[in-house]
Design a protein around this motif. Structure first.
Motif, PDB file in Angstrom:
ATOM      1  N   ALA A 379       0.849  -1.193   0.000  1.00  0.00           N
ATOM      2  CA  ALA A 379       0.000   0.000   0.000  1.00  0.00           C
ATOM      3  C   ALA A 379       0.890   1.250   0.000  1.00  0.00           C
ATOM      4  N   THR A 380       0.239   2.371  -0.119  1.00  0.00           N
ATOM      5  CA  THR A 380       0.969   3.649  -0.188  1.00  0.00           C
ATOM      6  C   THR A 380       1.923   3.854   0.979  1.00  0.00           C
ATOM      7  N   PRO A 381       1.538   3.605   2.248  1.00  0.00           N
ATOM      8  CA  PRO A 381       2.469   3.863   3.359  1.00  0.00           C
ATOM      9  C   PRO A 381       3.790   3.113   3.219  1.00  0.00           C
ATOM     10  N   ALA A 382       3.778   1.908   2.634  1.00  0.00           N
ATOM     11  CA  ALA A 382       5.024   1.147   2.500  1.00  0.00           C
ATOM     12  C   ALA A 382       5.965   1.829   1.515  1.00  0.00           C
ATOM     13  N   TYR A 383       5.437   2.298   0.414  1.00  0.00           N
ATOM     14  CA  TYR A 383       6.283   3.005  -0.559  1.00  0.00           C
ATOM     15  C   TYR A 383       6.812   4.323   0.020  1.00  0.00           C
ATOM     16  N   VAL A 384       5.954   5.030   0.747  1.00  0.00           N
ATOM     17  CA  VAL A 384       6.390   6.282   1.393  1.00  0.00           C
ATOM     18  C   VAL A 384       7.522   5.997   2.367  1.00  0.00           C
ATOM     19  N   GLN A 385       7.370   4.952   3.168  1.00  0.00           N
ATOM     20  CA  GLN A 385       8.401   4.633   4.149  1.00  0.00           C
ATOM     21  C   GLN A 385       9.696   4.206   3.471  1.00  0.00           C
ATOM     22  N   ALA A 386       9.600   3.499   2.358  1.00  0.00           N
ATOM     23  CA  ALA A 386      10.807   3.079   1.638  1.00  0.00           C
ATOM     24  C   ALA A 386      11.566   4.298   1.107  1.00  0.00           C
ATOM     25  N   ALA A 387      10.838   5.274   0.592  1.00  0.00           N
ATOM     26  CA  ALA A 387      11.492   6.491   0.100  1.00  0.00           C
ATOM     27  C   ALA A 387      12.135   7.269   1.241  1.00  0.00           C
ATOM     28  N   LEU A 388      11.448   7.349   2.384  1.00  0.00           N
ATOM     29  CA  LEU A 388      12.003   8.065   3.535  1.00  0.00           C
ATOM     30  C   LEU A 388      13.238   7.349   4.082  1.00  0.00           C
ATOM     31  N   ASP A 389      13.208   6.009   4.065  1.00  0.00           N
ATOM     32  CA  ASP A 389      14.386   5.255   4.517  1.00  0.00           C
ATOM     33  C   ASP A 389      15.582   5.541   3.611  1.00  0.00           C
ATOM     34  N   ARG A 390      15.343   5.639   2.310  1.00  0.00           N
ATOM     35  CA  ARG A 390      16.435   5.940   1.384  1.00  0.00           C
ATOM     36  C   ARG A 390      17.014   7.330   1.684  1.00  0.00           C
ATOM     37  N   LEU A 391      16.148   8.305   1.975  1.00  0.00           N
ATOM     38  CA  LEU A 391      16.625   9.649   2.309  1.00  0.00           C
ATOM     39  C   LEU A 391      17.433   9.639   3.605  1.00  0.00           C
ATOM     40  N   ARG A 392      16.999   8.830   4.553  1.00  0.00           N
ATOM     41  CA  ARG A 392      17.649   8.824   5.861  1.00  0.00           C
ATOM     42  C   ARG A 392      19.001   8.122   5.822  1.00  0.00           C
ATOM     43  N   ALA A 474      -5.650   5.705   0.054  1.00  0.00           N
ATOM     44  CA  ALA A 474      -7.032   5.207   0.047  1.00  0.00           C
ATOM     45  C   ALA A 474      -7.530   5.019   1.473  1.00  0.00           C
ATOM     46  N   GLY A 475      -8.743   5.501   1.724  1.00  0.00           N
ATOM     47  CA  GLY A 475      -9.348   5.381   3.050  1.00  0.00           C
ATOM     48  C   GLY A 475      -8.938   6.486   4.005  1.00  0.00           C
ATOM     49  N   LYS A 476      -7.936   7.261   3.663  1.00  0.00           N
ATOM     50  CA  LYS A 476      -7.485   8.361   4.521  1.00  0.00           C
ATOM     51  C   LYS A 476      -7.560   9.720   3.839  1.00  0.00           C
ATOM     52  N   GLY A 477      -7.284   9.756   2.545  1.00  0.00           N
ATOM     53  CA  GLY A 477      -7.208  11.027   1.846  1.00  0.00           C
ATOM     54  C   GLY A 477      -5.782  11.547   1.840  1.00  0.00           C
ATOM     55  N   TRP A 478      -5.650  12.872   1.860  1.00  0.00           N
ATOM     56  CA  TRP A 478      -4.326  13.491   1.818  1.00  0.00           C
ATOM     57  C   TRP A 478      -3.637  13.386   3.178  1.00  0.00           C
ATOM     58  N   THR A 479      -2.371  12.980   3.138  1.00  0.00           N
ATOM     59  CA  THR A 479      -1.583  12.810   4.361  1.00  0.00           C
ATOM     60  C   THR A 479      -0.285  13.595   4.226  1.00  0.00           C
ATOM     61  N   ARG A 480       0.044  14.346   5.249  1.00  0.00           N
ATOM     62  CA  ARG A 480       1.287  15.126   5.205  1.00  0.00           C
ATOM     63  C   ARG A 480       2.489  14.211   5.375  1.00  0.00           C
ATOM     64  N   VAL A 481       3.495  14.407   4.505  1.00  0.00           N
ATOM     65  CA  VAL A 481       4.777  13.724   4.613  1.00  0.00           C
ATOM     66  C   VAL A 481       5.859  14.780   4.428  1.00  0.00           C
ATOM     67  N   ASP A 482       6.732  14.914   5.392  1.00  0.00           N
ATOM     68  CA  ASP A 482       7.813  15.903   5.284  1.00  0.00           C
ATOM     69  C   ASP A 482       9.129  15.168   5.073  1.00  0.00           C
ATOM     70  N   PRO A 483       9.558  15.021   3.825  1.00  0.00           N
ATOM     71  CA  PRO A 483      10.786  14.254   3.575  1.00  0.00           C
ATOM     72  C   PRO A 483      12.036  14.936   4.114  1.00  0.00           C
ATOM     73  N   THR A 484      11.995  16.245   4.326  1.00  0.00           N
ATOM     74  CA  THR A 484      13.163  16.935   4.889  1.00  0.00           C
ATOM     75  C   THR A 484      13.489  16.408   6.277  1.00  0.00           C
ATOM     76  N   ALA A 485      12.466  15.961   7.006  1.00  0.00           N
ATOM     77  CA  ALA A 485      12.692  15.437   8.354  1.00  0.00           C
ATOM     78  C   ALA A 485      13.561  14.185   8.327  1.00  0.00           C
ATOM     79  N   SER A 486      13.532  13.426   7.222  1.00  0.00           N
ATOM     80  CA  SER A 486      14.373  12.236   7.129  1.00  0.00           C
ATOM     81  C   SER A 486      15.808  12.597   6.817  1.00  0.00           C
ATOM     82  N   VAL A 487      16.014  13.692   6.077  1.00  0.00           N
ATOM     83  CA  VAL A 487      17.374  14.128   5.758  1.00  0.00           C
ATOM     84  C   VAL A 487      17.981  14.893   6.927  1.00  0.00           C
TER      85      VAL A 487
END
Length: 665
Positions: A379-392, A474-487
């Motif tokens: 699902a979307t959260p897994a892809y978001v977390q994978a991108a944030l892990d790469r930034l971190r 899906a099921g939540k709508g728009w969710t804030r993600v701040d990728p700068t926080a991972s860097v």
């Protein structure tokens, strides 16, 4: 001391001219940053030229010189602004005319024209700034112009300028109550002053577009964007302080822009809030932009007199005109919220669109992530977390100087430079999400803030401008993600903002005391905030609230005008009474002699209208005999006091003797 002696040896005309030129310099000095270079150069040359002519007692130039210089100024103004009308061109011409008028300063009439031009030029300083510092500078200029005006009315000779300055100070002091009454009661109208400069290229701050990679280095602007006062003085945690500005969703490969207003309605806001709201008051600095800042996420737009405020589907507040003056409004936001559709609709396709062929390596990376067994059918959260892990963990850094990017900005960030400030990080993240077919957009605004311990306001600076992402789930709508926080986690959590190197003066203060500069700035900004709250933001509603406090139940503009009229009548009567009293006490020696004449005439002694004390004393002895001896002696002492070194020094004793003396009946 030598300079004072040199000025003191000058003739009266030369000295007065130099003083007036100095006052003109004080009036025009705050305008220097706003004027074109040729205007500054021409004005300086003319003022120095006029001062040299005054010191050397040389004749003024012919009228042809003035005509030639005026023609040059008109041509230069037109070349600079492509017009001789308008605010900027008009102010430039006023400055030039004020300087040129000094070259024909021959009579008192010319001096009066300069005074009035000086007063007008002084007011034009408020077109570009209404800050406390500008107000203090203009107060000094006002006192200087009043001193020069009083000095022009003084008789010939060498009266000291200090005397004219005292008179000018008293004039300003006597006029202060009327000024205060007009300020508090004169009906508030639309802003008279212009808007600030709109140029923000290469500096931190907000814009309705974001061109990624076009700036090789970023200059952090410590200017204040807004001040926020939370109800009860309790603010949410800093990591939740996201103040929303423009939302950018259209991408052409280099530049992110907001969709046109008529296209924003295709996707409903559908705001859903939870928990308790946070109440606060925002004091927004002029920005020449139509948007209002709000903490994510408000349910209702603020009610601001004279403005229509609309909440857009992407939760941004927009006014019906640019904000050109200081603005204060109340708001209520819910830090816990969701928005947007719960199911994927056709309107979300705009948020997965990418220019054909752009950033191919980022698109390929998205394909690899989709093919990764660990992310199969994720699902979307897994892809978001994978991108944030790469930034971190991928060696990425948050910096003010990432270098100049090319056309494939996301590719360069992910695979080559691995450095940037928030716009590079957010843009690369959103491009990756879209390549993964996840709707995403960029939100710009301000994050964090700084609490001023002096007045309790949270200060948002231009350097706090930030860009983050929102992804749709899906099921939540728009969710804030701040990728700068991972860097750079400190940028969001502990709020360790990037800082430009301090200047020489600030660096020296910081070396002596690390907290001194910060404390001084906090104190000065608290004073400025008081000026903003009580002076610049004194609105019509606050005027009506003032009438409520003095007893009006439902005050109106008519009530305001009535109160102002009565105040002006009372002030006029008080001024008339003061004038009569001043006239009666103009000469205390004459007043005391008049009282003595009245006593003697009441006792039956007829006296000539202009009889001096000695003549009155002689007639009193002849009329009253021995009974008039005390009066005779007192009048002679009164006459002697008139010609003493300090005429008023002995008057109190003579008044006391007057009251105790046995006057003839």
């Amino acid at each position: 001391m030598r300079m004072t002696a040199w000025v003191g040896a000058l003739p009266r005309d030369a000295r007065d001219t130099l003083f007036l030129l100095g006052v003109i310099g004080i009036v025009l000095l705050p305008q220097v940053p706003e004027l074109p270079w040729w205007c500054i150069l021409l004005t300086t040359i003319v003022l120095v030229w006029r001062g040299t002519l005054a010191v050397q007692s040389k004749p003024l130039p012919s009228r042809w010189w003035l005509v030639a210089l005026l023609a040059v100024a008109l041509a230069a103004t037109f070349a600079t602004y492509r017009t001789v009308l308008g605010r900027e061109a008009g102010v430039t011409l006023v400055v030039v005319l004020l300087a040129l008028k000094t070259l024909e300063l021959r009579a008192r009439r010319d001096a009066f024209v300069i005074f009035f031009l000086g007063f007008f030029a002084m007011l034009t300083n408020f077109f570009s700034s209404q800050s406390l510092l500008t107000a203090v500078a203009m107060l000094v200029a006002l006192l200087g112009l009043l001193t020069a005006l009083v000095n022009a009315h003084m008789p010939v000779g060498r009266p000291p300028l200090a005397q004219a300055a005292r008179t000018a100070g008293w004039m300003a002091l006597l006029g202060a109550p009327i000024m205060l009454a007009l300020f508090m009661l004169f009906p508030r109208m639309a802003p008279l002053w212009g808007t600030p400069n709109d140029e923000m290229t290469g500096r931190s701050g907000l814009s309705n577009t974001m061109r990624v990679g076009s700036i090789a280095s970023l200059a952090l602007d410590d200017g204040i964007a807004a001040r926020v006062k939370f109800d009860g003085g309790v603010a949410p945690p800093q990591r939740q302080l996201y103040f929303r500005g423009p939302v950018l969703s259209d991408f052409d490969g280099r530049e992110w822009t907001a969709p046109p207003p008529w296209e924003r309605g295709f996707l409903s806001a559908d705001l859903r809030v939870q928990g308790e709201p946070v109440g606060y008051e925002v004091t927004l600095e002029p920005s020449n932009r139509p948007w209002l800042l709000a903490l994510d996420a408000p349910v209702k737009p603020p009610q601001i007199p004279g403005l229509r405020v609309m909440a857009t589907p992407d939760l941004q507040w927009v006014a019906n005109r640019p904000i050109g003056d200081l603005l204060r409004y109340r708001a209520e936001s819910y830090p816990q919220f969701q928005s947007g559709p719960l199911r994927r609709t056709g309107a979300l396709q705009r948020y997965v669109a990418l220019p054909p062929g752009s950033n191919p390596r980022t698109v390929a990376m998205a394909a690899q992530m989709k093919a990764d067994p660990a992310l199969a059918d994720a699902a979307t959260p897994a892809y978001v977390q994978a991108a944030l892990d790469r930034l971190r963990t991928g060696g990425y850094s948050y910096t003010l100087e990432p270098g100049l990017y090319g056309n494939e900005t996301a590719d360069e960030f992910w695979f080559e430079r691995k450095a940037g400030f928030c716009e590079h990080i957010a843009s690369a993240f959103v491009v990756l999400m879209r390549a993964l077919d996840i709707p995403a957009r960029i939100v710009t605004g301000y994050q964090g803030g700084e609490l001023n311990g002096v007045d309790g306001y949270w200060v948002l600076r231009q350097a706090d401008a930030h860009a983050w992402a929102e992804v749709w789930e899906a099921g939540k709508g728009w969710t804030r993600v701040d990728p700068t926080a991972s860097v750079s986690p400190g940028r969001i959590g502990a709020f360790q903002r990037l800082a430009a190197p301090p200047g020489l003066f600030a660096g020296a203060i910081g070396t002596m005391s690390p907290t001194l500069a910060q404390n001084l700035r906090a104190a000065w900004e608290a004073v400025n905030n008081g000026w903003n709250q009580w002076v610049l933001n004194y609105t019509q509603s606050r005027q009506l609230d003032l009438l409520k406090n003095i007893g009006f139940e439902a005050p109106s503009l008519q009530d305001l005008a009535t109160v102002l009229l009565w105040v002006l009548i009372a002030a006029s009567l008080a001024g008339a009474g003061w004038t009569l009293w001043e006239r009666s006490r103009h000469d205390p020696w004459l007043r005391l002699l008049g009282r003595a004449r009245h006593r003697l005439e009441k006792a039956g002694l007829s006296l000539p209208e202009a009889a001096p004390p000695r003549q009155i004393a002689t007639q009193a002895m002849a009329h009253f005999g021995a009974a008039g001896q005390p009066v005779h002696d007192w009048l002679l002492r009164l006459e002697a006091q008139r010609y003493a070194k300090t005429p008023e020094a002995g008057l109190p004793a003579l008044r006391a003797e007057f009251r105790k003396m046995a006057w003839p009946r």
